[in-house]
Motif scaffolding. Structure first.
Motif, PDB file in Angstrom:
ATOM      1  N   UNK A 153       0.783  -1.228   0.000  1.00  0.00           N
ATOM      2  CA  UNK A 153       0.000   0.000   0.000  1.00  0.00           C
ATOM      3  C   UNK A 153       0.813   1.275   0.000  1.00  0.00           C
ATOM      4  N   UNK A 154       2.052   1.214  -0.439  1.00  0.00           N
ATOM      5  CA  UNK A 154       2.915   2.389  -0.486  1.00  0.00           C
ATOM      6  C   UNK A 154       2.827   3.043  -1.865  1.00  0.00           C
ATOM      7  N   UNK A 155       3.159   4.326  -1.925  1.00  0.00           N
ATOM      8  CA  UNK A 155       3.072   5.070  -3.181  1.00  0.00           C
ATOM      9  C   UNK A 155       4.346   5.867  -3.407  1.00  0.00           C
ATOM     10  N   UNK A 156       4.882   5.775  -4.624  1.00  0.00           N
ATOM     11  CA  UNK A 156       5.949   6.668  -5.062  1.00  0.00           C
ATOM     12  C   UNK A 156       5.299   7.656  -6.010  1.00  0.00           C
ATOM     13  N   UNK A 157       5.292   8.912  -5.670  1.00  0.00           N
ATOM     14  CA  UNK A 157       4.439   9.894  -6.339  1.00  0.00           C
ATOM     15  C   UNK A 157       4.502   9.869  -7.856  1.00  0.00           C
ATOM     16  N   UNK A 158       5.666   9.879  -8.451  1.00  0.00           N
ATOM     17  CA  UNK A 158       5.707   9.729  -9.900  1.00  0.00           C
ATOM     18  C   UNK A 158       7.069   9.286 -10.424  1.00  0.00           C
ATOM     19  N   UNK A 159       7.883   8.677  -9.574  1.00  0.00           N
ATOM     20  CA  UNK A 159       9.105   8.047 -10.038  1.00  0.00           C
ATOM     21  C   UNK A 159       9.042   6.556  -9.741  1.00  0.00           C
ATOM     22  N   UNK A 160      10.145   5.936  -9.419  1.00  0.00           N
ATOM     23  CA  UNK A 160      10.236   4.484  -9.363  1.00  0.00           C
ATOM     24  C   UNK A 160      10.055   3.918  -7.956  1.00  0.00           C
ATOM     25  N   UNK A 161       9.627   2.657  -7.926  1.00  0.00           N
ATOM     26  CA  UNK A 161       9.583   1.909  -6.686  1.00  0.00           C
ATOM     27  C   UNK A 161       8.472   2.281  -5.745  1.00  0.00           C
ATOM     28  N   UNK A 162       7.245   1.948  -6.112  1.00  0.00           N
ATOM     29  CA  UNK A 162       6.127   2.199  -5.206  1.00  0.00           C
ATOM     30  C   UNK A 162       6.324   1.512  -3.867  1.00  0.00           C
ATOM     31  N   UNK A 163       6.739   0.244  -3.903  1.00  0.00           N
ATOM     32  CA  UNK A 163       7.013  -0.495  -2.672  1.00  0.00           C
ATOM     33  C   UNK A 163       8.464  -0.405  -2.268  1.00  0.00           C
ATOM     34  N   UNK A 164       9.354  -0.777  -3.210  1.00  0.00           N
ATOM     35  CA  UNK A 164      10.789  -0.789  -2.928  1.00  0.00           C
ATOM     36  C   UNK A 164      11.545  -0.247  -4.140  1.00  0.00           C
ATOM     37  N   UNK A 165      12.475   0.641  -3.890  1.00  0.00           N
ATOM     38  CA  UNK A 165      13.441   1.059  -4.891  1.00  0.00           C
ATOM     39  C   UNK A 165      14.781   0.499  -4.420  1.00  0.00           C
ATOM     40  N   UNK A 172      15.001 -10.088   0.601  1.00  0.00           N
ATOM     41  CA  UNK A 172      14.696 -11.509   0.547  1.00  0.00           C
ATOM     42  C   UNK A 172      13.503 -11.864   1.433  1.00  0.00           C
ATOM     43  N   UNK A 173      12.830 -12.935   1.024  1.00  0.00           N
ATOM     44  CA  UNK A 173      11.727 -13.537   1.794  1.00  0.00           C
ATOM     45  C   UNK A 173      10.693 -12.523   2.254  1.00  0.00           C
ATOM     46  N   UNK A 174      10.350 -11.591   1.401  1.00  0.00           N
ATOM     47  CA  UNK A 174       9.404 -10.542   1.758  1.00  0.00           C
ATOM     48  C   UNK A 174       8.206 -10.561   0.819  1.00  0.00           C
ATOM     49  N   UNK A 175       7.084 -10.059   1.299  1.00  0.00           N
ATOM     50  CA  UNK A 175       5.877  -9.905   0.493  1.00  0.00           C
ATOM     51  C   UNK A 175       5.755  -8.445   0.097  1.00  0.00           C
ATOM     52  N   UNK A 176       5.718  -8.198  -1.203  1.00  0.00           N
ATOM     53  CA  UNK A 176       5.578  -6.836  -1.734  1.00  0.00           C
ATOM     54  C   UNK A 176       4.273  -6.821  -2.516  1.00  0.00           C
ATOM     55  N   UNK A 177       3.290  -6.093  -2.002  1.00  0.00           N
ATOM     56  CA  UNK A 177       1.927  -6.247  -2.508  1.00  0.00           C
ATOM     57  C   UNK A 177       1.220  -4.898  -2.606  1.00  0.00           C
ATOM     58  N   UNK A 178       0.547  -4.679  -3.734  1.00  0.00           N
ATOM     59  CA  UNK A 178      -0.378  -3.561  -3.925  1.00  0.00           C
ATOM     60  C   UNK A 178       0.248  -2.191  -3.649  1.00  0.00           C
ATOM     61  N   UNK A 179       1.434  -1.974  -4.204  1.00  0.00           N
ATOM     62  CA  UNK A 179       2.090  -0.673  -4.135  1.00  0.00           C
ATOM     63  C   UNK A 179       1.860   0.048  -5.464  1.00  0.00           C
ATOM     64  N   UNK A 180       2.080   1.350  -5.519  1.00  0.00           N
ATOM     65  CA  UNK A 180       1.681   2.115  -6.690  1.00  0.00           C
ATOM     66  C   UNK A 180       2.720   3.151  -7.075  1.00  0.00           C
ATOM     67  N   UNK A 181       2.915   3.265  -8.402  1.00  0.00           N
ATOM     68  CA  UNK A 181       3.655   4.384  -8.987  1.00  0.00           C
ATOM     69  C   UNK A 181       2.739   4.975 -10.055  1.00  0.00           C
ATOM     70  N   UNK A 182       1.972   6.019  -9.722  1.00  0.00           N
ATOM     71  CA  UNK A 182       1.071   6.594 -10.730  1.00  0.00           C
ATOM     72  C   UNK A 182       1.864   7.413 -11.748  1.00  0.00           C
ATOM     73  N   UNK A 183       1.529   7.244 -12.996  1.00  0.00           N
ATOM     74  CA  UNK A 183       2.190   8.022 -14.048  1.00  0.00           C
ATOM     75  C   UNK A 183       1.171   8.513 -15.010  1.00  0.00           C
TER      76      UNK A 183
END
Length: 183
Positions: A153-165, A172-183
């Protein structure tokens, strides 16, 4: 600010820093922040880490880092300050079994966590937002390790990596789910 010591079962809220780091807490090696809430703090001009700034070590365990902010302005200059809305890990530090939620660096990267070294493990990084023209809504990594985390549920306003950059480091061993980079 503490260089050595232990803070437990505390609420750290509504603090402000300008020209220094860590709106709520500034810590380094040999410091422990445990079972505490760090909320609604503000890192100001030429600062890093709205909630917590960790320099070359320290431990944050079973804490909630929530609704911290960074504000920065360049006054016409290209100043790279304001990163790490929730936590800024600089040169090392460990975050374990914690929740980093709803943090926002207004014009900078790393909504939840900005790290160039260290370890984040068994933690939830949710609903954070990177600032305008910035990356890493949940986490921006230039080093270190993220392991067994839930990043959603994280957002990167308009560059890269909504969840992780991820620029450098280990994820490792992580769940990355439903993050957003609106463009």
């Amino acid at each position: 600010m503490f260089y050595s010591g232990y803070v437990s079962n505390s609420v750290i809220t509504r603090n402000l820093t300008d020209y220094f780091h860590g709106g709520g807490v500034w810590m380094q090696a040999n410091c422990i922040l445990q079972d505490s809430i760090v909320s609604s703090n503000l890192g100001g001009y030429q600062s890093y880490g709205g909630g917590v700034y960790m320099l070359n070590g320290g431990l944050v365990t079973n804490c909630t880092i929530v609704s911290n902010r960074m504000y920065s302005w360049s006054q016409g200059y290209n100043i790279n300050y304001g990163n790490g809305g929730g936590i800024f890990i600089d040169g090392g530090g460990t975050v374990i079994a914690s929740r980093v939620i709803g943090n926002f660096p207004r014009n900078a990267s790393g909504g939840g966590i900005y790290m160039n070294a260290g370890l984040v493990a068994g933690s939830s990084i949710c609903s954070n937002m990177a600032g305008l023209n910035s990356s890493g809504g949940g986490i921006i990594m230039y080093g270190g390790t993220v392991s067994n985390c839930y990043i959603a549920g994280n957002i990167s306003s308009n560059y890269d990596g909504g969840g992780v950059y991820l620029n450098n480091g280990i994820l490792r061993n992580s769940t990355i789910f439903s993050n957003l980079v609106p463009r």
